[in-house]
Scaffold this active site. Structure first.
Site, PDB file in Angstrom:
ATOM      1  N   SER A 188       0.813  -1.215   0.000  1.00 17.34           N
ATOM      2  CA  SER A 188       0.000   0.000   0.000  1.00 17.34           C
ATOM      3  C   SER A 188       0.845   1.263   0.000  1.00 17.34           C
ATOM      4  O   SER A 188       0.491   2.263  -0.630  1.00 17.34           O
ATOM      5  CB  SER A 188      -0.924   0.010   1.216  1.00 17.34           C
ATOM      6  N   ASN A 189       1.966   1.245   0.720  1.00 14.91           N
ATOM      7  CA  ASN A 189       2.809   2.429   0.768  1.00 14.91           C
ATOM      8  C   ASN A 189       3.705   2.561  -0.453  1.00 14.91           C
ATOM      9  O   ASN A 189       4.486   3.505  -0.558  1.00 14.91           O
ATOM     10  CB  ASN A 189       3.670   2.411   2.033  1.00 14.91           C
ATOM     11  N   LYS A 242      -1.532 -11.087   4.677  1.00 10.44           N
ATOM     12  CA  LYS A 242      -1.272  -9.849   5.399  1.00 10.44           C
ATOM     13  C   LYS A 242      -2.634  -9.234   5.674  1.00 10.44           C
ATOM     14  O   LYS A 242      -3.371  -8.885   4.756  1.00 10.44           O
ATOM     15  CB  LYS A 242      -0.426  -8.880   4.580  1.00 10.44           C
ATOM     16  N   SER A 286      -4.706  -6.223   7.347  1.00 10.92           N
ATOM     17  CA  SER A 286      -4.692  -4.865   7.893  1.00 10.92           C
ATOM     18  C   SER A 286      -6.074  -4.407   8.281  1.00 10.92           C
ATOM     19  O   SER A 286      -6.325  -3.216   8.445  1.00 10.92           O
ATOM     20  CB  SER A 286      -4.107  -3.893   6.851  1.00 10.92           C
ATOM     21  N   GLY A 305      -1.018  -6.328   9.852  1.00 16.16           N
ATOM     22  CA  GLY A 305      -0.786  -5.285   8.872  1.00 16.16           C
ATOM     23  C   GLY A 305      -0.416  -3.942   9.447  1.00 16.16           C
ATOM     24  O   GLY A 305      -0.408  -2.941   8.722  1.00 16.16           O
TER      25      GLY A 305
END
Length: 377
Positions: A41-42, A160, A162, A272
């Protein structure tokens, strides 16, 4: 340091090698590095073209020794595009693929649709697949029943998660994920953990081209599971968030439920966020994918080590000091905040790709306060 250290990627293609070198050289236990993860995502992957995504993976692979593993985000909106991207990621050097949930038609992304999607991807992927649920960005959780079904696929090795949705199934549209804190950790003599730390950097792009920065994470593709040392006696985890009441005790977290329901499979669950990392270890997660480790990677590694060795009081103290910085670089200021802190800590953060905007002076000051008030700057 942790048993295995990974890194997760994004930065200027002309500078990513020096960023990787600086990142690893500032940490102890470099020999335990297992690899890198690119385009979570980052990593700003939704803003990249397909060719850019593949070029970044290729460049990171070139910068890594062959004994270091590379996990690449390959999720797209359609199943066919995801299959093609996953195959291409493997061809340019990825060792495993992290596949985010398709979300544009989220109203139709029920368990049946998602099981079909991931099964097709895993069937055709030449590398292992890691499920990725991030409702803060996609607007939907990957339902627990779908995770349980998919965990039985031989080419799907973990998730993962989140989500932060403790019910394990419902969507939390428009609500930031809750924050876990105040841990008095549980005891269960059979709790098992697999040590492994994945730390890395997110991909981002500036006007002059693709930029890489760090997003650290916990991860282990192996299946070994040593028993937790000195399991604690009980767990009280408090949730704090705009939609939740502070102090609400959890009977079971979503992560714990997934761990429980997939315990008979060769399947690993990753938290996450560094905000609930300690609690995730307590309920059986093997690690986490944590944006905060881009800048406080050594401290995230330390938190993992304290959990795995049963030093819960010290782990609690460290976890508390990581909560505000973690919130600052995730739901509060997001990628612009994370990249700004990377610049402060001596890495290359750089600009965000539009339409993301840089922080205002007031936001930057608030961001700095979250780090200085906890003793990190």
């Amino acid at each position: 340091m942790c048993d295995k250290l990974w890194c997760r990627g994004g930065r200027s293609l002309g500078e990513h090698k020096s960023n990787i070198r600086f990142f690893t050289s500032t940490w102890e236990g470099v020999a335990s590095l297992a690899g890198f993860v690119v385009q979570g995502s980052n990593g700003e992957f939704p803003f990249l073209t397909s060719s850019e995504r593949l070029e970044v993976v290729s460049r990171v692979r070139q910068a890594l020794p062959r004994d270091k593993l590379l996990l690449a985000g390959s999720g797209c909106e359609s199943t066919q595009a995801t299959v093609e991207m996953t195959v291409s990621m493997a061809q340019v050097g990825a060792d495993a693929a992290m596949v985010v949930t398709p979300c544009y038609y989220h109203g139709r992304m029920n368990s049946a649709a998602l099981i079909h999607h991931y099964t097709k991807v895993a069937d055709l992927s030449p590398i292992p697949v890691v499920l990725y649920s991030v409702p803060a960005n996609t607007g939907l959780d990957l339902p627990v029943d779908a995770v349980v079904t998919l965990s039985q696929h031989p080419n799907i090795v973990g998730i993962k998660d989140s989500g932060g949705d403790v019910s394990g199934s419902s969507s939390r549209l428009g609500r930031p994920p809750p924050l876990l804190f105040c841990y008095q950790l549980p005891g269960s003599s059979g709790t098992r953990f697999s040590p492994g730390l994945l730390c890395g950097f997110p991909l981002s792009c500036g006007l002059s081209g693709v930029h890489l920065n760090f997003e650290a994470s916990l991860w282990d593709l192996g299946s070994h599971s040593p028993t937790l040392a000195q399991p604690p006696s009980r767990l009280v985890a408090e949730l704090v968030g705009p939609a939740l009441t502070p102090g609400l005790p959890l009977q079971v977290t979503r992560i714990g439920l997934i761990v429980h329901k997939t315990r008979r499979q060769d399947f690993q669950v990753l938290a996450g966020s560094a905000g609930f990392l300690l609690a995730s270890y307590a309920v059986g997660a093997v690690g986490g994918v944590c944006a905060l480790a881009n800048v406080l990677g050594a401290q995230v590694c330390q938190l993992e080590r304290l959990c795995l060795t049963g030093q819960w009081e010290d782990a609690q103290k460290l976890q508390h000091r990581l909560i505000e910085p973690n919130t600052a670089v995730t739901r509060r200021f997001g990628i612009p905040g994370l990249k700004k802190t990377m610049d402060w800590f001596g890495y290359y953060g750089g600009p965000c790709r539009a339409p993301l905007q840089e922080l205002s002076a007031a936001q930057e000051e608030a961001l700095r306060l979250d780090f200085t008030s906890n003793g990190w700057l």
